[in-house]
Write a protein that holds these residues in place. Sequence first.
Motif, PDB file in Angstrom:
ATOM      1  N   THR A   2      16.403 -28.420   6.595  1.00 57.15           N
ATOM      2  CA  THR A   2      17.531 -27.784   7.273  1.00 57.15           C
ATOM      3  C   THR A   2      18.778 -28.011   6.440  1.00 57.15           C
ATOM      4  O   THR A   2      19.240 -29.144   6.321  1.00 57.15           O
ATOM      5  CB  THR A   2      17.737 -28.374   8.671  1.00 57.15           C
ATOM      6  N   PRO A   3      19.318 -26.957   5.805  1.00 56.88           N
ATOM      7  CA  PRO A   3      20.498 -27.140   4.949  1.00 56.88           C
ATOM      8  C   PRO A   3      21.707 -27.552   5.776  1.00 56.88           C
ATOM      9  O   PRO A   3      21.826 -27.191   6.948  1.00 56.88           O
ATOM     10  CB  PRO A   3      20.694 -25.755   4.318  1.00 56.88           C
ATOM     11  N   PRO A   4      22.610 -28.327   5.182  1.00 56.48           N
ATOM     12  CA  PRO A   4      23.815 -28.738   5.923  1.00 56.48           C
ATOM     13  C   PRO A   4      24.677 -27.534   6.232  1.00 56.48           C
ATOM     14  O   PRO A   4      24.652 -26.532   5.513  1.00 56.48           O
ATOM     15  CB  PRO A   4      24.511 -29.709   4.961  1.00 56.48           C
ATOM     16  N   PRO A   5      25.467 -27.596   7.312  1.00 59.08           N
ATOM     17  CA  PRO A   5      26.339 -26.461   7.648  1.00 59.08           C
ATOM     18  C   PRO A   5      27.397 -26.259   6.573  1.00 59.08           C
ATOM     19  O   PRO A   5      27.841 -27.213   5.934  1.00 59.08           O
ATOM     20  CB  PRO A   5      26.966 -26.878   8.983  1.00 59.08           C
ATOM     21  N   PRO A   6      27.815 -25.000   6.339  1.00 55.64           N
ATOM     22  CA  PRO A   6      28.810 -24.733   5.291  1.00 55.64           C
ATOM     23  C   PRO A   6      30.162 -25.359   5.592  1.00 55.64           C
ATOM     24  O   PRO A   6      30.935 -25.637   4.689  1.00 55.64           O
ATOM     25  CB  PRO A   6      28.892 -23.202   5.269  1.00 55.64           C
ATOM     26  N   ASN A   7      30.487 -25.569   6.848  1.00 49.57           N
ATOM     27  CA  ASN A   7      31.730 -26.244   7.218  1.00 49.57           C
ATOM     28  C   ASN A   7      31.483 -26.958   8.539  1.00 49.57           C
ATOM     29  O   ASN A   7      30.438 -26.825   9.165  1.00 49.57           O
ATOM     30  CB  ASN A   7      32.895 -25.250   7.326  1.00 49.57           C
ATOM     31  N   GLN A   8      32.487 -27.724   8.946  1.00 45.45           N
ATOM     32  CA  GLN A   8      32.313 -28.522  10.155  1.00 45.45           C
ATOM     33  C   GLN A   8      32.344 -27.684  11.418  1.00 45.45           C
ATOM     34  O   GLN A   8      31.810 -28.072  12.436  1.00 45.45           O
ATOM     35  CB  GLN A   8      33.406 -29.595  10.219  1.00 45.45           C
ATOM     36  N   ARG A   9      33.007 -26.522  11.367  1.00 45.09           N
ATOM     37  CA  ARG A   9      33.089 -25.685  12.555  1.00 45.09           C
ATOM     38  C   ARG A   9      31.874 -24.763  12.590  1.00 45.09           C
ATOM     39  O   ARG A   9      31.612 -24.033  11.649  1.00 45.09           O
ATOM     40  CB  ARG A   9      34.366 -24.859  12.531  1.00 45.09           C
ATOM     41  N   ARG A  10      31.185 -24.758  13.707  1.00 45.23           N
ATOM     42  CA  ARG A  10      30.012 -23.900  13.855  1.00 45.23           C
ATOM     43  C   ARG A  10      30.212 -22.994  15.060  1.00 45.23           C
ATOM     44  O   ARG A  10      30.945 -23.310  15.983  1.00 45.23           O
ATOM     45  CB  ARG A  10      28.741 -24.733  14.067  1.00 45.23           C
ATOM     46  N   PHE A  11      29.550 -21.865  15.020  1.00 50.34           N
ATOM     47  CA  PHE A  11      29.592 -20.986  16.180  1.00 50.34           C
ATOM     48  C   PHE A  11      28.934 -21.672  17.371  1.00 50.34           C
ATOM     49  O   PHE A  11      27.982 -22.436  17.219  1.00 50.34           O
ATOM     50  CB  PHE A  11      28.862 -19.673  15.871  1.00 50.34           C
ATOM     51  N   TYR A  12      29.461 -21.339  18.561  1.00 49.16           N
ATOM     52  CA  TYR A  12      28.832 -21.874  19.759  1.00 49.16           C
ATOM     53  C   TYR A  12      27.424 -21.296  19.947  1.00 49.16           C
ATOM     54  O   TYR A  12      26.516 -21.964  20.396  1.00 49.16           O
ATOM     55  CB  TYR A  12      29.681 -21.570  21.002  1.00 49.16           C
ATOM     56  N   HIS A  13      27.283 -20.039  19.629  1.00 44.02           N
ATOM     57  CA  HIS A  13      25.982 -19.389  19.807  1.00 44.02           C
ATOM     58  C   HIS A  13      25.907 -18.170  18.891  1.00 44.02           C
ATOM     59  O   HIS A  13      26.931 -17.628  18.447  1.00 44.02           O
ATOM     60  CB  HIS A  13      25.752 -18.961  21.266  1.00 44.02           C
ATOM     61  N   ASP A  14      24.652 -17.772  18.612  1.00 46.15           N
ATOM     62  CA  ASP A  14      24.379 -16.569  17.830  1.00 46.15           C
ATOM     63  C   ASP A  14      23.837 -15.502  18.784  1.00 46.15           C
ATOM     64  O   ASP A  14      23.028 -15.801  19.671  1.00 46.15           O
ATOM     65  CB  ASP A  14      23.342 -16.838  16.732  1.00 46.15           C
ATOM     66  N   VAL A  15      24.281 -14.293  18.580  1.00 44.28           N
ATOM     67  CA  VAL A  15      23.873 -13.211  19.478  1.00 44.28           C
ATOM     68  C   VAL A  15      23.439 -12.016  18.664  1.00 44.28           C
ATOM     69  O   VAL A  15      23.842 -11.842  17.512  1.00 44.28           O
ATOM     70  CB  VAL A  15      25.016 -12.795  20.434  1.00 44.28           C
ATOM     71  N   GLN A  16      22.593 -11.193  19.297  1.00 46.77           N
ATOM     72  CA  GLN A  16      22.213  -9.915  18.716  1.00 46.77           C
ATOM     73  C   GLN A  16      22.897  -8.815  19.530  1.00 46.77           C
ATOM     74  O   GLN A  16      22.716  -8.745  20.749  1.00 46.77           O
ATOM     75  CB  GLN A  16      20.688  -9.730  18.749  1.00 46.77           C
ATOM     76  N   TRP A  17      23.633  -7.976  18.825  1.00 45.78           N
ATOM     77  CA  TRP A  17      24.383  -6.924  19.504  1.00 45.78           C
ATOM     78  C   TRP A  17      23.772  -5.585  19.126  1.00 45.78           C
ATOM     79  O   TRP A  17      23.646  -5.243  17.945  1.00 45.78           O
ATOM     80  CB  TRP A  17      25.869  -6.978  19.091  1.00 45.78           C
ATOM     81  N   ASP A  18      23.375  -4.831  20.151  1.00 48.60           N
ATOM     82  CA  ASP A  18      22.832  -3.496  19.953  1.00 48.60           C
ATOM     83  C   ASP A  18      23.922  -2.480  20.254  1.00 48.60           C
ATOM     84  O   ASP A  18      24.491  -2.469  21.362  1.00 48.60           O
ATOM     85  CB  ASP A  18      21.642  -3.240  20.885  1.00 48.60           C
ATOM     86  N   ILE A  19      24.206  -1.624  19.267  1.00 45.10           N
ATOM     87  CA  ILE A  19      25.168  -0.554  19.465  1.00 45.10           C
ATOM     88  C   ILE A  19      24.509   0.725  18.973  1.00 45.10           C
ATOM     89  O   ILE A  19      24.211   0.869  17.783  1.00 45.10           O
ATOM     90  CB  ILE A  19      26.500  -0.819  18.742  1.00 45.10           C
ATOM     91  N   ALA A  20      24.253   1.625  19.919  1.00 41.82           N
ATOM     92  CA  ALA A  20      23.512   2.850  19.629  1.00 41.82           C
ATOM     93  C   ALA A  20      22.158   2.477  19.027  1.00 41.82           C
ATOM     94  O   ALA A  20      21.389   1.761  19.652  1.00 41.82           O
ATOM     95  CB  ALA A  20      24.318   3.760  18.705  1.00 41.82           C
ATOM     96  N   ASP A  21      21.862   2.938  17.792  1.00 45.97           N
ATOM     97  CA  ASP A  21      20.576   2.618  17.173  1.00 45.97           C
ATOM     98  C   ASP A  21      20.707   1.518  16.131  1.00 45.97           C
ATOM     99  O   ASP A  21      19.887   1.394  15.230  1.00 45.97           O
ATOM    100  CB  ASP A  21      19.978   3.864  16.524  1.00 45.97           C
ATOM    101  N   ILE A  22      21.745   0.711  16.237  1.00 48.65           N
ATOM    102  CA  ILE A  22      22.005  -0.334  15.245  1.00 48.65           C
ATOM    103  C   ILE A  22      22.019  -1.677  15.952  1.00 48.65           C
ATOM    104  O   ILE A  22      22.585  -1.822  17.047  1.00 48.65           O
ATOM    105  CB  ILE A  22      23.347  -0.090  14.529  1.00 48.65           C
ATOM    106  N   ARG A  23      21.386  -2.665  15.328  1.00 46.58           N
ATOM    107  CA  ARG A  23      21.378  -4.023  15.857  1.00 46.58           C
ATOM    108  C   ARG A  23      21.898  -4.956  14.775  1.00 46.58           C
ATOM    109  O   ARG A  23      21.506  -4.831  13.615  1.00 46.58           O
ATOM    110  CB  ARG A  23      19.964  -4.433  16.269  1.00 46.58           C
ATOM    111  N   MET A  24      22.737  -5.910  15.177  1.00 49.36           N
ATOM    112  CA  MET A  24      23.290  -6.837  14.194  1.00 49.36           C
ATOM    113  C   MET A  24      23.301  -8.251  14.780  1.00 49.36           C
ATOM    114  O   MET A  24      23.289  -8.433  15.996  1.00 49.36           O
ATOM    115  CB  MET A  24      24.715  -6.415  13.799  1.00 49.36           C
ATOM    116  N   LEU A  25      23.297  -9.222  13.876  1.00 46.57           N
ATOM    117  CA  LEU A  25      23.366 -10.632  14.254  1.00 46.57           C
ATOM    118  C   LEU A  25      24.805 -11.102  14.102  1.00 46.57           C
ATOM    119  O   LEU A  25      25.409 -10.935  13.037  1.00 46.57           O
ATOM    120  CB  LEU A  25      22.437 -11.464  13.367  1.00 46.57           C
ATOM    121  N   LEU A  26      25.366 -11.695  15.160  1.00 43.60           N
ATOM    122  CA  LEU A  26      26.759 -12.128  15.166  1.00 43.60           C
ATOM    123  C   LEU A  26      26.841 -13.590  15.576  1.00 43.60           C
ATOM    124  O   LEU A  26      26.018 -14.088  16.343  1.00 43.60           O
ATOM    125  CB  LEU A  26      27.580 -11.284  16.153  1.00 43.60           C
TER     126      LEU A  26
END
Length: 882
Positions: A18-42
Amino acid sequence: MERETEDQPGKSPGFPYTPPPPNQRRFYHDVQWDIADIRMLLGSDLPIFGSDSHPAISLRLRDMRRPITVLTGLDYWLDNLMCNVPELAMCFHLDGIVQRYEMVKTEDIPNLENSEFSPKEVLEVAQNILAFLKANCTREGHTYWLFRQRGEEVVKLYDITSLMETSSRDEEEGGKAQNPFARSVAVLFYRVARNMLNPPGSSSGSNRLSSAVTGEELSMAKLLLENCVRLLRDSRHSDDINVGSSACYLLADLYLSRSPSDSTPSPDGPPDIRGRSRDRKLSLNSDGGETEGREGVGGPLSYLDSKSLSVRDLRDGHLTFPRDPTHPLPSLLVTSSTDRARLALQSIAKGLDILGESLFVPRSPATSETPLAHTCGSHLLQKAGSAYLCLARTCTKTGKHGRALRYTRCALLCFRGSRECAGDGGSGGELLDHLLSWQQCGDLHCLLSRVSCSSDFEDFWLENPEDTPLVATATRLHPPEPDSKEEACLTIHSNRETSLWRSIDCYEKALQLAPSVRLSEAQSSGVLLTLRTHFGSVWNELGTHYMVTASSLDYAKERGKVEKLWNCSHACLNRGLDLFTAADSTSTSVNRSSTYANLGCLMRACASVHSRLAEAQGSEFTSEEKAYYEKSLEYYTTAQQLLRHERVEPEFWSSLMCDLGLMYNTLARHLLDRPPLSKLTPVEVERKVMDSLLRSLHCIEPQLSAVDINSPRFPVIHQLAGESHYRLGCLYQKTACGRSSSCSAQKLKHSRSQAEKHFNKAFQYYLPEHHAKEILRLLLDKSTLFELQAQQGQGVRLQLKLLESALSSLLQCQTALCHYQPCHEHETQPVESQQETKEEVEEGRRSEERPESGGDALTSLLLTRLLAVLKQLVSTAMKKSC
């Protein structure tokens, strides 16, 4: 998303890395957002709260002295929309003192006072921006920059990677510099794939795939891991090496841990791991090249590769991005387990290549910790051993034993290198695979000892270039000891005895590993049961081999060698019996019964040799023969009792009962031919013979209907039953035709009826096409029985009836004569069939002593007896007419 234990301070990194985090601040959570026919990781920093009445709600603090603007409302709405939060709680305050709360549904945020905007227009702009990005961000491993200069209506997309590569070539005179963004992208790919394979709720730090992962997620994880390895293949940074080798491990584990049935089928199509691929819009070309059919993708020749998008186009909604059916997610699983194992080995080879020389750096004596590179290498080699073991099992099922042994050898070399690299005993699962490989090796040597051909040797010695680097790495970590027993076990041999001993060595090695395997009690008992059963079977087979070898030698000439082989056979069979008994399971009852049957067969072989010697010397039935026969019967009876209530092997049960019947029949024959009159009276000998023959029939007759007519045992078992009845008939005939004053009329009558009964039974069991000679002898004795009764009978009418029965018996020989092959030798009947008085058919006896020259004695005797019976019939009939 839950934080993983490996990332916590003070914890040593586990595996996969498990690589170390790039900085000390991390996102609270990761989400997948679907918009029309496109899905992205945020990644999102939005705090989300909940209660029983409001399970998901976001909280925003607002100063009442500052009005809400469109940008503020847009920010709140997009955050809730991306994180799928249905409500917003706005906390209004003055100088930090809360004044009131206001609950707003997400869909009502665009209608807030001073913050009105059109959600449809915003989504259309976002959709077109994303479609523009998707259409142009097509080169894997490249980093792009979306930029709009203040006051302009054009959005520009820059390919930063092309810029950096071009600048590096200018500076280093054509040398290729490391992409500064490749590491970040590769680590992102690795993190996403690792989290997809180990979703929340799975055991932390586990290096096994979670069963909850869908087929769609598996395909995406495979794609991400492959691109991660591709991006880091030239990096020598320690973190990159650890990430790259871990990605290779996860790829191999993904291939070996999954089968087509593990994937969740999709309602949109067959379960080919594409799952809901119609909704996937992440374009990562699997071969690392440019996506075909896309226009406007800049090449590395331009100084700054960019594409432009007008703001007017964004607002008017003219841009669309249709689904591209030519780029579905690549299928993860193939139909063949062999192909999946091969793909896993290719990934492992890449991982070991990434580790390079760091795998062979000696450990520091100052610390007891194992370097991470060694841990990575150990896990990769362990996984390679599992892949080779899978290949070996597949080849074993298809009968390719030489190739299976080669794969098993590779597996054991990898396991040995893995343990050397790890520097400790390893985990229970790893040691179990090591143990099972030695067991597999033992099984293969045993199979090769039975049937081996030139193709097996060719397959074993065939060099596969794909296996060379893995085997070379494992051998370098743990060089083999030349001429050692362990190395001999890993090679093929043509000699049956040598192969069986190598099988034994393999099983002993597996049993040595068994105490170190840390498994549950049920798993451990199951492994030991299987191992001991296989180990006992090979001892049983080796004992049988020595017994068969001894039977092929001449005891008179090689007595010492034969007796040594007998002792070896007895020791091997008893060793196998001890292992089956130690297993202490009802499933081993068949194996124990088989071993006891082989011990009985060994004792029968010893008795047979001593019987032939005694017959050659003309001696009576000896006490040594008796001891061997009794021991043989004891073993056979024990085998019968073990299997009596375990009718799981009807074929073996039938064979066992036939062997036991043959044993009783053989004992009766030797007692009858060479009665031990120095120890027993004739009456006692006769009683023992009859008891043995009846026991033989008790074993054999129930099996007559169970044996298939096309089986090679069919004529054998019928001959055995016929012989037993025939000998019993001869014994009763002897009593019926005797003139002893001690025999009452009732006993004589009973003996005659029993003799006729057993003769009829024997005639019923003998098969004319197989037992023609036996049938002819039987009919001669049966006719003799009627003739002698006719001589002793009172009254002409009774004599005529008995002589007619004798003639009828002789005429039954027609079918047997059609199958009889004359041997042109003087035939003699068994001793028990020639018990006649001095007055018995004198004329027939004189004819018997003068067989026709050039003819067969048995057919001549038959013809003579037929003429004699006809003469007696005529003579008796003339007496009646007078």
